[in-house]
Design a protein around this motif. Sequence first.
Motif, short mmCIF file in Angstrom:
data_model
loop_
_atom_site.label_atom_id
_atom_site.label_comp_id
_atom_site.label_asym_id
_atom_site.label_seq_id
_atom_site.Cartn_x
_atom_site.Cartn_y
_atom_site.Cartn_z
N ARG A 199 2.34 1.80 -3.29
CA ARG A 199 1.36 2.37 -4.23
C ARG A 199 1.18 3.86 -4.01
O ARG A 199 1.06 4.64 -4.97
CB ARG A 199 0.01 1.63 -4.08
CG ARG A 199 0.02 0.24 -4.68
CD ARG A 199 -1.39 -0.29 -4.78
NE ARG A 199 -2.04 -0.45 -3.50
CZ ARG A 199 -1.96 -1.51 -2.73
NH1 ARG A 199 -1.24 -2.57 -3.14
NH2 ARG A 199 -2.57 -1.56 -1.58
N ARG A 200 1.19 4.27 -2.71
CA ARG A 200 1.07 5.70 -2.42
C ARG A 200 2.28 6.47 -2.95
O ARG A 200 2.15 7.59 -3.53
CB ARG A 200 0.93 5.92 -0.91
CG ARG A 200 -0.45 5.50 -0.37
CD ARG A 200 -0.65 6.04 1.03
NE ARG A 200 0.30 5.50 2.00
CZ ARG A 200 0.12 4.40 2.67
NH1 ARG A 200 -1.00 3.73 2.50
NH2 ARG A 200 1.04 3.98 3.51
N THR A 201 3.47 5.92 -2.74
CA THR A 201 4.70 6.58 -3.21
C THR A 201 4.69 6.69 -4.72
O THR A 201 5.07 7.72 -5.30
CB THR A 201 5.92 5.78 -2.74
OG1 THR A 201 5.92 5.69 -1.30
CG2 THR A 201 7.21 6.45 -3.21
N LYS A 230 2.10 6.83 -6.60
CA LYS A 230 1.10 7.82 -7.01
C LYS A 230 1.64 9.23 -6.84
O LYS A 230 1.44 10.11 -7.70
CB LYS A 230 -0.18 7.62 -6.21
CG LYS A 230 -1.35 8.48 -6.70
CD LYS A 230 -2.60 8.14 -5.95
CE LYS A 230 -3.77 8.92 -6.55
NZ LYS A 230 -3.55 10.35 -6.61
N LEU A 231 2.34 9.45 -5.66
CA LEU A 231 2.91 10.79 -5.44
C LEU A 231 3.92 11.13 -6.54
O LEU A 231 3.99 12.27 -7.02
CB LEU A 231 3.58 10.85 -4.05
CG LEU A 231 2.63 10.82 -2.85
CD1 LEU A 231 3.43 10.74 -1.55
CD2 LEU A 231 1.75 12.06 -2.82
N ASP A 284 2.05 11.95 -9.58
CA ASP A 284 1.44 13.29 -9.48
C ASP A 284 2.51 14.37 -9.63
O ASP A 284 2.28 15.44 -10.27
CB ASP A 284 0.72 13.44 -8.15
CG ASP A 284 -0.51 12.56 -8.05
OD1 ASP A 284 -0.97 12.03 -9.12
OD2 ASP A 284 -1.02 12.30 -6.93
N ALA A 315 0.84 -1.20 0.00
CA ALA A 315 0.00 0.00 0.00
C ALA A 315 0.88 1.26 0.00
O ALA A 315 0.60 2.24 -0.71
CB ALA A 315 -0.93 -0.01 1.22
N GLU A 316 1.97 1.24 0.86
CA GLU A 316 2.88 2.39 0.90
C GLU A 316 3.55 2.58 -0.44
O GLU A 316 3.76 3.72 -0.91
CB GLU A 316 3.94 2.16 1.99
CG GLU A 316 4.91 3.33 2.18
CD GLU A 316 4.22 4.58 2.66
OE1 GLU A 316 4.72 5.69 2.42
OE2 GLU A 316 3.11 4.47 3.29
#
Length: 559
Positions: free
Chosen positions: A533-535, A537-538, A541, A530-531
Amino acid sequence: MDSELALRKSKTGIEGFDELTLGGLPTGRPTLVCGSAGCGKTLFASTFLLNGARDYDEPGIFVTFEERPVDIVDNVASLGFAIEDLIAANKLHIEHIAIAPAELAEIGEYDLEGLFLRLELAVAEIGAKRIVLDTIETLFSSFQNPAILRAEIRRLFDWLKEHDLTAVITGERGDGTLTRQGLEEYVSDCVILLDHRVHNQISTRRLRVVKYRGSAHGTNEYPFLIDQEGFSVLPVSALGLNHKVFDSRIASGIADLDAMLANGGFHRGSSILVSGVAGSGKSSVAACFANAACARGERAIYFSFEESAAQTIRNMTSIGLDLGKWIDNGQLRYVAARPTFYSLEMHLAVMLREITRFRPDLVVLDPISAFIGLGERLEIQAMLLRMVDFLKTHGITAIFSHLMHSQDGATETDAGLSSLMDAWILLLNREVGGEFNRELYLLKARGMAHSNQVREFVMGNDGIHLVAPYIGGGRALTGSARTAEEARERRAEAERRIKADRITDAIEQRRRKVRAQIEALESDLAADEAELRRTAKLESDYLAQAQADQVAMEKSRRI
């Protein structure tokens, strides 16, 4: 043989004798019945005469030279003959001829003329077909000249033949001859010898057909009975191997015993030996066979040589058998007699007569070892062989119990009967752990596959049960030893189950622990993913914003 040439015969009506002689006595000819005093000569002659008058419509004359007519009437009254009725109906005539030696003169061919005149009148009066002369010694006692004696005997016999009279002439046995004169047996067409002998304080009556002109006949000695039912002969020695064979099975009354046989039960008509030491349960097994036969609606005879009917009925109630009801309704006949009451041959004759009259489907002899001591081994074997042959010939199932005095020779019997049997049940008592336990072996069952394994023999209120013993370590345990060994095995099995359950629980705990660890690792991995995936995505972005900012800057510079 052509029927015209066949010898005419007259039935005597004596049970067994007519079968032995293939039809009876020679018709129109004299028959000599000889023997010592008390052997049954007069009774034989009386039965022949009375049966002829009553059953075969052949009037008869009884000529007595010794007994008074009233004595003869009294003597045969016990046999059930209505002799007065036969006399009144002119079917029977008793002629008493008292001969005093002083009245006899040897004057040639006329010596018996007076006798012939009296007999001719009697024959004409009732139309006689049969005649008895009892006894011939009295008639010829005063003849001293052998030539005259021989001539008069032949003259008497010729006179009987001329008048076509079927005659029975009784005579006392002489010293070295069949009769005192020693002449009658040579001119008689049929000679019957009756013998009454005593051996080991036991009397036996036997009959032998010494000669029978023109006819085949049994030549052996045959036992005969004189009792309240009269004179009877059983030609048991003539039996052969004409046995009936059945494929059908019968239940023994012991379900576990039947289960030891393929398809269950013993062949009908089998001879079954049940042997064992005292107290092993032989009589109980025999009683189960008898009870099962009666329960099937059949008839059975129980010959007991040790216990009375009341005693057996009482004893068998302890294993749930009610033999009394079968005796009361006529399906079971119980005959009890001490072995020493008769000789071997007489026991056999009595039993065969009872069987012939009752016509049972099953017979029990309990025990046959009771006869040991009444005769030689070969005599006992011969007697039992005759019984086995008789029962097999008539298709009767037989149970023979045998008392063994020792278990050392468990594969042999004192009576030497085992080889004659179709099946052999052996009962033994074994001492194990300070107690006696009964065991059953099915040693033999001809024509049937059967179990060869020992069974523990257990008797209770609900009958007889056969329990498979504990077998292990090369031995078979019964009774308390079997129970203890089975308990030990149950405890060992329980301990093995507990140990296995403990190992199973430990494995399950480890399985749960590993599953928990796997779940924790999977949770950490999911968090890391999950982390990530967040990284990602950041980063995506950021790159998108940087690109947008660059485009915007480029637009501002062109202005």
